[in-house]
Design a protein around this motif. Structure first.
Motif, PDB file in Angstrom:
ATOM      1  N   ASN A 129       0.823  -1.208   0.000  1.00 30.21           N
ATOM      2  CA  ASN A 129       0.000   0.000   0.000  1.00 30.21           C
ATOM      3  C   ASN A 129       0.860   1.261   0.000  1.00 30.21           C
ATOM      4  O   ASN A 129       0.584   2.220  -0.714  1.00 30.21           O
ATOM      5  N   LYS A 130       1.910   1.219   0.833  1.00 31.71           N
ATOM      6  CA  LYS A 130       2.791   2.376   0.986  1.00 31.71           C
ATOM      7  C   LYS A 130       3.424   2.736  -0.358  1.00 31.71           C
ATOM      8  O   LYS A 130       3.459   3.911  -0.752  1.00 31.71           O
ATOM      9  N   ASP A 131       3.886   1.725  -1.073  1.00 31.62           N
ATOM     10  CA  ASP A 131       4.568   1.964  -2.348  1.00 31.62           C
ATOM     11  C   ASP A 131       3.608   2.574  -3.373  1.00 31.62           C
ATOM     12  O   ASP A 131       3.961   3.487  -4.120  1.00 31.62           O
ATOM     13  N   LEU A 132       2.379   2.088  -3.374  1.00 29.18           N
ATOM     14  CA  LEU A 132       1.369   2.591  -4.303  1.00 29.18           C
ATOM     15  C   LEU A 132       1.039   4.056  -3.998  1.00 29.18           C
ATOM     16  O   LEU A 132       0.957   4.898  -4.904  1.00 29.18           O
ATOM     17  N   GLU A 133       0.883   4.352  -2.704  1.00 31.30           N
ATOM     18  CA  GLU A 133       0.464   5.701  -2.296  1.00 31.30           C
ATOM     19  C   GLU A 133       1.583   6.724  -2.475  1.00 31.30           C
ATOM     20  O   GLU A 133       1.337   7.846  -2.934  1.00 31.30           O
ATOM     21  N   THR A 134       2.813   6.353  -2.124  1.00 32.15           N
ATOM     22  CA  THR A 134       3.916   7.331  -2.198  1.00 32.15           C
ATOM     23  C   THR A 134       4.318   7.629  -3.642  1.00 32.15           C
ATOM     24  O   THR A 134       4.965   8.632  -3.903  1.00 32.15           O
ATOM     25  N   SER A 135       3.938   6.771  -4.582  1.00 34.36           N
ATOM     26  CA  SER A 135       4.339   6.998  -5.981  1.00 34.36           C
ATOM     27  C   SER A 135       3.213   7.602  -6.823  1.00 34.36           C
ATOM     28  O   SER A 135       3.287   7.603  -8.048  1.00 34.36           O
ATOM     29  N   LEU A 136       2.193   8.177  -6.155  1.00 32.48           N
ATOM     30  CA  LEU A 136       1.028   8.678  -6.903  1.00 32.48           C
ATOM     31  C   LEU A 136       1.406   9.798  -7.884  1.00 32.48           C
ATOM     32  O   LEU A 136       0.901   9.838  -9.012  1.00 32.48           O
ATOM     33  N   TYR A 168      11.298   0.638 -20.729  1.00 37.69           N
ATOM     34  CA  TYR A 168      12.239   1.139 -19.718  1.00 37.69           C
ATOM     35  C   TYR A 168      11.541   1.352 -18.376  1.00 37.69           C
ATOM     36  O   TYR A 168      12.097   1.061 -17.322  1.00 37.69           O
ATOM     37  N   PHE A 169      10.323   1.887 -18.432  1.00 39.12           N
ATOM     38  CA  PHE A 169       9.572   2.053 -17.177  1.00 39.12           C
ATOM     39  C   PHE A 169       9.297   0.700 -16.530  1.00 39.12           C
ATOM     40  O   PHE A 169       9.406   0.549 -15.314  1.00 39.12           O
ATOM     41  N   ALA A 170       8.932  -0.297 -17.344  1.00 38.53           N
ATOM     42  CA  ALA A 170       8.678  -1.633 -16.796  1.00 38.53           C
ATOM     43  C   ALA A 170       9.965  -2.223 -16.214  1.00 38.53           C
ATOM     44  O   ALA A 170       9.936  -2.953 -15.223  1.00 38.53           O
ATOM     45  N   LEU A 171      11.105  -1.869 -16.810  1.00 34.86           N
ATOM     46  CA  LEU A 171      12.402  -2.336 -16.289  1.00 34.86           C
ATOM     47  C   LEU A 171      12.739  -1.647 -14.964  1.00 34.86           C
ATOM     48  O   LEU A 171      13.071  -2.305 -13.982  1.00 34.86           O
ATOM     49  N   TRP A 172      12.645  -0.321 -14.948  1.00 36.47           N
ATOM     50  CA  TRP A 172      13.100   0.446 -13.789  1.00 36.47           C
ATOM     51  C   TRP A 172      11.971   0.770 -12.808  1.00 36.47           C
ATOM     52  O   TRP A 172      12.136   1.597 -11.924  1.00 36.47           O
ATOM     53  N   GLY A 173      10.828   0.131 -12.956  1.00 37.46           N
ATOM     54  CA  GLY A 173       9.639   0.512 -12.192  1.00 37.46           C
ATOM     55  C   GLY A 173       9.812   0.578 -10.694  1.00 37.46           C
ATOM     56  O   GLY A 173       9.108   1.329 -10.028  1.00 37.46           O
ATOM     57  N   ASN A 174      10.743  -0.188 -10.139  1.00 38.16           N
ATOM     58  CA  ASN A 174      10.895  -0.115  -8.679  1.00 38.16           C
ATOM     59  C   ASN A 174      11.944   0.924  -8.275  1.00 38.16           C
ATOM     60  O   ASN A 174      12.385   0.954  -7.157  1.00 38.16           O
ATOM     61  N   ARG A 175      12.337   1.764  -9.228  1.00 42.08           N
ATOM     62  CA  ARG A 175      13.189   2.921  -8.895  1.00 42.08           C
ATOM     63  C   ARG A 175      12.426   4.175  -9.288  1.00 42.08           C
ATOM     64  O   ARG A 175      12.550   4.671 -10.388  1.00 42.08           O
ATOM     65  N   VAL A 176      11.630   4.685  -8.374  1.00 34.14           N
ATOM     66  CA  VAL A 176      10.736   5.799  -8.704  1.00 34.14           C
ATOM     67  C   VAL A 176      11.520   7.093  -8.914  1.00 34.14           C
ATOM     68  O   VAL A 176      11.070   8.019  -9.560  1.00 34.14           O
ATOM     69  N   ASP A 177      12.757   7.153  -8.385  1.00 32.32           N
ATOM     70  CA  ASP A 177      13.537   8.394  -8.462  1.00 32.32           C
ATOM     71  C   ASP A 177      14.262   8.520  -9.798  1.00 32.32           C
ATOM     72  O   ASP A 177      15.392   8.969  -9.877  1.00 32.32           O
ATOM     73  N   LEU A 178      13.609   8.126 -10.874  1.00 34.05           N
ATOM     74  CA  LEU A 178      14.278   8.084 -12.163  1.00 34.05           C
ATOM     75  C   LEU A 178      14.587   9.463 -12.718  1.00 34.05           C
ATOM     76  O   LEU A 178      13.815  10.384 -12.577  1.00 34.05           O
ATOM     77  N   ILE A 223       4.637 -11.492 -13.928  1.00 37.41           N
ATOM     78  CA  ILE A 223       4.712 -10.239 -13.168  1.00 37.41           C
ATOM     79  C   ILE A 223       5.610 -10.395 -11.931  1.00 37.41           C
ATOM     80  O   ILE A 223       5.695 -11.470 -11.338  1.00 37.41           O
ATOM     81  N   ASP A 224       6.232  -9.280 -11.553  1.00 37.35           N
ATOM     82  CA  ASP A 224       7.102  -9.274 -10.372  1.00 37.35           C
ATOM     83  C   ASP A 224       6.399  -8.535  -9.219  1.00 37.35           C
ATOM     84  O   ASP A 224       5.520  -9.097  -8.591  1.00 37.35           O
ATOM     85  N   ASN A 225       6.721  -7.258  -9.004  1.00 37.66           N
ATOM     86  CA  ASN A 225       6.260  -6.556  -7.807  1.00 37.66           C
ATOM     87  C   ASN A 225       4.955  -5.796  -7.977  1.00 37.66           C
ATOM     88  O   ASN A 225       4.652  -5.289  -9.058  1.00 37.66           O
ATOM     89  N   ALA A 226       4.218  -5.694  -6.865  1.00 42.33           N
ATOM     90  CA  ALA A 226       3.083  -4.773  -6.776  1.00 42.33           C
ATOM     91  C   ALA A 226       3.635  -3.356  -6.599  1.00 42.33           C
ATOM     92  O   ALA A 226       4.847  -3.155  -6.633  1.00 42.33           O
ATOM     93  N   GLY A 227       2.739  -2.373  -6.398  1.00 47.86           N
ATOM     94  CA  GLY A 227       3.190  -1.001  -6.211  1.00 47.86           C
ATOM     95  C   GLY A 227       3.421  -0.295  -7.541  1.00 47.86           C
ATOM     96  O   GLY A 227       2.795  -0.624  -8.550  1.00 47.86           O
ATOM     97  N   PHE A 228       4.352   0.659  -7.560  1.00 44.54           N
ATOM     98  CA  PHE A 228       4.572   1.454  -8.761  1.00 44.54           C
ATOM     99  C   PHE A 228       5.093   0.600  -9.921  1.00 44.54           C
ATOM    100  O   PHE A 228       4.795   0.873 -11.085  1.00 44.54           O
ATOM    101  N   GLU A 229       5.876  -0.416  -9.599  1.00 48.65           N
ATOM    102  CA  GLU A 229       6.365  -1.298 -10.675  1.00 48.65           C
ATOM    103  C   GLU A 229       5.192  -1.931 -11.425  1.00 48.65           C
ATOM    104  O   GLU A 229       5.196  -2.014 -12.654  1.00 48.65           O
ATOM    105  N   LEU A 230       4.180  -2.371 -10.688  1.00 48.77           N
ATOM    106  CA  LEU A 230       2.985  -2.955 -11.320  1.00 48.77           C
ATOM    107  C   LEU A 230       2.260  -1.894 -12.160  1.00 48.77           C
ATOM    108  O   LEU A 230       1.779  -2.198 -13.259  1.00 48.77           O
ATOM    109  N   VAL A 231       2.193  -0.665 -11.658  1.00 51.86           N
ATOM    110  CA  VAL A 231       1.573   0.421 -12.431  1.00 51.86           C
ATOM    111  C   VAL A 231       2.290   0.571 -13.779  1.00 51.86           C
ATOM    112  O   VAL A 231       1.663   0.703 -14.828  1.00 51.86           O
TER     113      VAL A 231
END
Length: 406
Positions: A129-136, A168-178, A223-231
């Motif tokens: 939940n935290k990952d989804l909310e902080t990456s809005l 690229y977004f699907a690759l780096w999705g768990n690095r929101v500080d791109l 699929i790998d991670n939930a959160g922003f990576e899933l987005v």
């Protein structure tokens, strides 16, 4: 798919007893910390917390705890997986088995499968939940861009720049500080791809767009991670469906919580609901398309216990194998899925990637940021260069690969 194993002799698996490795650090430090975090992030009673503390304390030096029969569908499978390793220490069994078993044991301890107040309670829900909310903010920026690309796709041939950017977004999705974001904020029409390429050790993104030049394909995502990576994954598949490249997309998801943030069907549905409830028009229109595609069966969500097993990809059960072989392309996301592709073994980093994954009968593309000491298909000069610039390149998540086997 044929049931072949890789064309090459199999090297030994990674073990937690390999001194000074990231594997050793994970089993002796990271996994105990995760067990303790489950205690602090949930309201489990004392007896459950005591068992989690016990698990944390035994990981560095003691032997595997037995799995109690908790009515989980995969219990008898786990009995088979564990049989050869009875009485062995956590650090002496193959790392992939140790990790997947660790997460399965957390579910047994927390009564995830048993009839109780904690049945079906995801011990990692807070993190997701935290990952989804902080990456809005990032989600909104990406949806604005996605909708623009889709509008353009109605007017012209497939926009290769858009597709490469979404890969690229699907690759780096768990690095929101791109650094990609700066490009999005200032001038949305000029998408800054160049800055990302220096950190991609193998980049077959352009070849993927060539493969996808014709329309009407079935594309499967492991699929790998939930959160922003899933987005980011959902944005990519929305573009594939919306531009007609894909006639159907199938997502292969975990049947139960594992590896902290790995996505399940309920996480996909929760993510879409979360997006639909936003007050940003670009986000809600994206969510609406996803809902419509699920309703019309153009977007299919599936789960299989293979994805939470300690098996290598070449040990895939026949039913899942034949399902995947119906796809025109399989997109395999993330570090753990990549480890499964390679059997989590000590391949020479220059080994031909296609020779290892020769057991696939359809094209695959692996999108993976490096977070473990397993990789193949790199050029010697690339290894030399990256090792010189970054001593932790194998494990710090700052380097990636987009590897296509056609």
């Amino acid at each position: 798919m044929t049931p072949d194993i890789p064309k090459l002799p199999l090297p030994s698996p990674l073990l937690g007893s390999e001194v000074g490795t990231f594997t050793e650090y994970t089993v002796t430090q990271r996994m105990p910390a995760i067990a303790r975090r489950v205690i602090t992030e949930n309201n489990y009673p004392e007896n459950i917390n005591d068992c989690l503390k016990q698990l944390a304390s035994e990981l560095p030096s003691e032997s595997l705890s037995p799995l109690l029969h908790d009515t989980g569908v995969d219990f008898s499978d786990w009995m088979k997986y564990l049989q050869p390793f009875k009485g062995q220490r956590w650090i002496d069994v193959p790392w992939f088995l140790a990790e997947t078993y660790f997460y399965r044991l957390i579910l047994e301890i927390t009564n995830y499968f048993r009839k109780s107040q904690f049945q079906g309670v995801d011990p990692f829900q807070l993190e997701k939940n935290k990952d989804l909310e902080t990456s809005l903010d990032s989600t909104r920026a990406l949806c604005i861009q996605l909708n623009q690309w889709l509008a353009d796709a109605q007017k012209e041939e497939l926009n290769q720049t858009a597709l490469i950017a979404l890969l690229y977004f699907a690759l780096w999705g768990n690095r929101v500080d791109l650094s990609l974001w700066s490009a999005l904020e200032s001038e949305r029409s000029h998408f800054d791809i160049q800055s990302q390429q220096s950190h991609i050790l193998v980049d077959d993104a352009a070849k993927v767009t060539e493969l996808l030049a014709s329309k009407g394909k079935r594309i499967d995502f492991v699929i790998d991670n939930a959160g922003f990576e899933l987005v980011c994954d959902l944005c990519l598949l929305d573009f594939l469906l919306g531009s007609g490249v894909a006639s159907q997309v199938k997502l292969h998801l975990k049947p139960h919580p594992t590896f902290v943030s790995d996505a399940m069907i309920k996480d996909v549905l929760h993510t879409i609901e979360f997006l639909a409830a936003d007050n940003h028009e670009d986000v809600t229109s994206f969510a609406k398309r996803l809902q419509e595609n699920i309703a019309s069966n153009r977007l299919v969500l599936s789960e299989d216990y293979f994805w939470t097993s300690p098996l290598a990809f070449w040990e895939i059960p026949d039913t899942l194998k034949s399902d995947l072989s119906a796809a025109n392309l399989i997109v395999i996301k993330g570090d753990a899925n990549y480890r499964r592709l390679l059997g989590d073994r000590h391949w020479d980093f220059t080994t031909n990637f296609a020779d290892i994954v020769s057991y696939f009968s359809v094209p695959i593309v692996a999108l993976r940021t490096l977070k473990s000491e397993v990789v193949a298909g790199l050029k010697p000069e690339v290894i030399q260069q990256v090792a010189k610039s970054d001593s932790d390149w194998l494990t710090n998540g700052q380097w990636g690969v987009i590897q296509l086997v056609d």
